[in-house]
Design a protein around this motif. Sequence first.
Motif, mmCIF file in Angstrom:
data_model
loop_
_atom_site.group_PDB
_atom_site.id
_atom_site.type_symbol
_atom_site.label_atom_id
_atom_site.label_comp_id
_atom_site.label_asym_id
_atom_site.label_seq_id
_atom_site.Cartn_x
_atom_site.Cartn_y
_atom_site.Cartn_z
ATOM 1 N N VAL A 80 58.702 4.068 8.836
ATOM 2 C CA VAL A 80 57.726 4.127 7.751
ATOM 3 C C VAL A 80 57.224 2.724 7.429
ATOM 4 O O VAL A 80 58.033 1.794 7.235
ATOM 5 N N GLY A 81 55.911 2.591 7.347
ATOM 6 C CA GLY A 81 55.330 1.294 7.024
ATOM 7 C C GLY A 81 54.287 1.404 5.940
ATOM 8 O O GLY A 81 53.804 2.483 5.612
ATOM 9 N N HIS A 82 53.955 0.255 5.363
ATOM 10 C CA HIS A 82 52.843 0.194 4.416
ATOM 11 C C HIS A 82 51.911 -0.959 4.790
ATOM 12 O O HIS A 82 52.249 -1.800 5.633
ATOM 13 N N VAL A 83 50.743 -0.973 4.178
ATOM 14 C CA VAL A 83 49.741 -1.996 4.500
ATOM 15 C C VAL A 83 49.491 -2.924 3.315
ATOM 16 O O VAL A 83 48.456 -3.568 3.229
ATOM 17 N N SER A 84 50.459 -3.006 2.418
ATOM 18 C CA SER A 84 50.320 -3.864 1.243
ATOM 19 C C SER A 84 50.705 -5.301 1.569
ATOM 20 O O SER A 84 51.718 -5.550 2.230
ATOM 21 N N GLY A 85 49.918 -6.240 1.067
ATOM 22 C CA GLY A 85 50.270 -7.636 1.233
ATOM 23 C C GLY A 85 51.221 -8.121 0.163
ATOM 24 O O GLY A 85 51.989 -9.058 0.377
ATOM 25 N N ALA A 86 51.191 -7.479 -1.015
ATOM 26 C CA ALA A 86 51.973 -7.960 -2.151
ATOM 27 C C ALA A 86 53.337 -7.295 -2.268
ATOM 28 O O ALA A 86 54.250 -7.857 -2.872
ATOM 29 N N THR A 87 53.517 -6.096 -1.715
ATOM 30 C CA THR A 87 54.725 -5.301 -1.920
ATOM 31 C C THR A 87 55.764 -5.567 -0.843
ATOM 32 O O THR A 87 55.431 -5.631 0.347
ATOM 33 N N THR A 88 57.015 -5.712 -1.251
ATOM 34 C CA THR A 88 58.100 -5.892 -0.291
ATOM 35 C C THR A 88 58.368 -4.575 0.432
ATOM 36 O O THR A 88 57.733 -3.552 0.164
ATOM 37 N N LEU A 89 59.357 -4.605 1.322
ATOM 38 C CA LEU A 89 59.723 -3.387 2.046
ATOM 39 C C LEU A 89 60.724 -2.530 1.284
ATOM 40 O O LEU A 89 61.026 -1.421 1.709
ATOM 41 N N ALA A 90 61.211 -3.020 0.150
ATOM 42 C CA ALA A 90 62.231 -2.293 -0.611
ATOM 43 C C ALA A 90 61.799 -0.876 -1.006
ATOM 44 O O ALA A 90 62.619 0.055 -0.925
ATOM 45 N N PRO A 91 60.558 -0.638 -1.438
ATOM 46 C CA PRO A 91 60.181 0.730 -1.840
ATOM 47 C C PRO A 91 60.211 1.740 -0.698
ATOM 48 O O PRO A 91 60.128 2.943 -0.944
ATOM 49 N N LEU A 92 60.318 1.269 0.540
ATOM 50 C CA LEU A 92 60.339 2.179 1.689
ATOM 51 C C LEU A 92 61.745 2.658 2.032
ATOM 52 O O LEU A 92 61.907 3.534 2.884
ATOM 53 N N ALA A 93 62.762 2.095 1.408
ATOM 54 C CA ALA A 93 64.143 2.511 1.670
ATOM 55 C C ALA A 93 64.329 3.985 1.278
ATOM 56 O O ALA A 93 63.674 4.471 0.360
ATOM 57 N N PRO A 94 65.180 4.707 2.036
ATOM 58 C CA PRO A 94 66.121 4.255 3.060
ATOM 59 C C PRO A 94 65.570 4.295 4.478
ATOM 60 O O PRO A 94 66.344 4.197 5.445
ATOM 61 N N HIS A 95 64.285 4.448 4.649
ATOM 62 C CA HIS A 95 63.703 4.528 5.982
ATOM 63 C C HIS A 95 63.760 3.166 6.690
ATOM 64 O O HIS A 95 63.779 2.117 6.037
ATOM 65 N N GLU A 96 63.796 3.209 8.031
ATOM 66 C CA GLU A 96 63.507 1.996 8.790
ATOM 67 C C GLU A 96 62.056 1.639 8.472
ATOM 68 O O GLU A 96 61.168 2.482 8.604
ATOM 69 N N ALA A 97 61.823 0.408 8.068
ATOM 70 C CA ALA A 97 60.547 0.096 7.435
ATOM 71 C C ALA A 97 59.863 -1.112 8.054
ATOM 72 O O ALA A 97 60.507 -2.012 8.616
ATOM 73 N N PHE A 98 58.533 -1.123 7.901
ATOM 74 C CA PHE A 98 57.756 -2.286 8.319
ATOM 75 C C PHE A 98 56.556 -2.451 7.397
ATOM 76 O O PHE A 98 56.142 -1.514 6.697
ATOM 77 N N GLY A 99 56.022 -3.652 7.376
ATOM 78 C CA GLY A 99 54.774 -3.939 6.676
ATOM 79 C C GLY A 99 53.755 -4.441 7.670
ATOM 80 O O GLY A 99 54.086 -5.204 8.589
ATOM 81 N N LEU A 100 52.514 -4.006 7.506
ATOM 82 C CA LEU A 100 51.419 -4.436 8.368
ATOM 83 C C LEU A 100 50.194 -4.628 7.483
ATOM 84 O O LEU A 100 49.570 -3.655 7.066
ATOM 85 N N HIS A 101 49.870 -5.882 7.166
ATOM 86 C CA HIS A 101 48.789 -6.167 6.233
ATOM 87 C C HIS A 101 47.680 -6.948 6.927
ATOM 88 O O HIS A 101 47.790 -8.164 7.127
ATOM 89 N N PRO A 102 46.585 -6.258 7.323
ATOM 90 C CA PRO A 102 45.450 -6.984 7.899
ATOM 91 C C PRO A 102 44.826 -7.896 6.838
ATOM 92 O O PRO A 102 44.524 -7.453 5.728
ATOM 93 N N LEU A 103 44.637 -9.149 7.173
ATOM 94 C CA LEU A 103 44.114 -10.129 6.220
ATOM 95 C C LEU A 103 42.586 -10.068 6.238
ATOM 96 O O LEU A 103 41.894 -10.936 6.777
ATOM 97 N N MET A 104 42.068 -8.997 5.614
ATOM 98 C CA MET A 104 40.627 -8.758 5.605
ATOM 99 C C MET A 104 40.290 -7.823 4.453
ATOM 100 O O MET A 104 41.180 -7.225 3.846
ATOM 101 N N THR A 105 39.016 -7.694 4.162
ATOM 102 C CA THR A 105 38.557 -6.691 3.214
ATOM 103 C C THR A 105 38.038 -5.492 3.987
ATOM 104 O O THR A 105 37.450 -5.637 5.057
ATOM 105 N N VAL A 106 38.275 -4.310 3.452
ATOM 106 C CA VAL A 106 37.826 -3.069 4.086
ATOM 107 C C VAL A 106 36.943 -2.328 3.098
ATOM 108 O O VAL A 106 37.400 -1.949 2.014
ATOM 109 N N THR A 107 35.687 -2.128 3.465
ATOM 110 C CA THR A 107 34.744 -1.455 2.577
ATOM 111 C C THR A 107 34.303 -0.098 3.098
ATOM 112 O O THR A 107 33.609 0.631 2.390
#
Length: 253
Positions: A80-107
């Motif tokens: 389980v992953g999220h795309v947040s730049g500000a949020t840690t991986l803690a809210p994804l527990a107990p899943h194996e977790a990752f973060g992937l945050h593209p450094l761009m704006t999406v409109t």
Amino acid sequence: MPDLDSDARARAARDGGIVAIIGDGRMGRALAASLRSAGVDVQGPFGRGATGEGTDVVLLTVPDAEIGRAAASILRGPVVGHVSGATTLAPLAPHEAFGLHPLMTVTGADAQFAGVPAAIAATSGRAREAADALAGALGLRPFELHDDDRPAYHAAASIASNFLVTLEAFAAELAATAGVPRDAFVPLVRATVANWDSAGISALTGPIARGDDETVARQRAAVAERMPHRVRLFDALTDATRDLVESTPETAA
């Protein structure tokens, strides 16, 4: 990391397994479209309450405050992953977790991710492999981001993007009092960003860089007369720019 060619992106797409996207907003739709275009088997974007059943990877594209609730609905098994730049991986527990945050704006759903830097973190080797596969399929350029560094990283992103829009709105509003349209400043803004890209702080020009305090005083008087509610902002920017000049004596005028 260099940009991936089409063959490398296709391999990354095959390695990613079945991906469920949860969060039917602009980012979720844009990622789903780009991943499908790269050949990834994508399900969704789904709305609230999706469980990720039958998938290998679940990517949450929900608002930051909803990440923990969305993760709690997901069945055990997928990474389980999220795309947040500000949020840690803690809210994804107990899943194996990752973060992937593209450094761009999406409109919109037609956003292009190829070549965009992206912050990556993971709690396990399998989660990191999933993040790398998604980044590869999208053509992103990943870099490591530790949880302790997320507040500073995300603040920097906000300064670089959000605050820039605030500054340009200030400039446009002040220019309008002189009868000058907003679009007259677009070439200047583009050139400034290009110069900062190539030269960094040395791209700074103008009266503060020249030490022309008389001109700065006239500018401040104009702001005080026409936009008194923005004097504090003008003063803060002037002080910060003077600090920058003093810290970099080689700054061009």
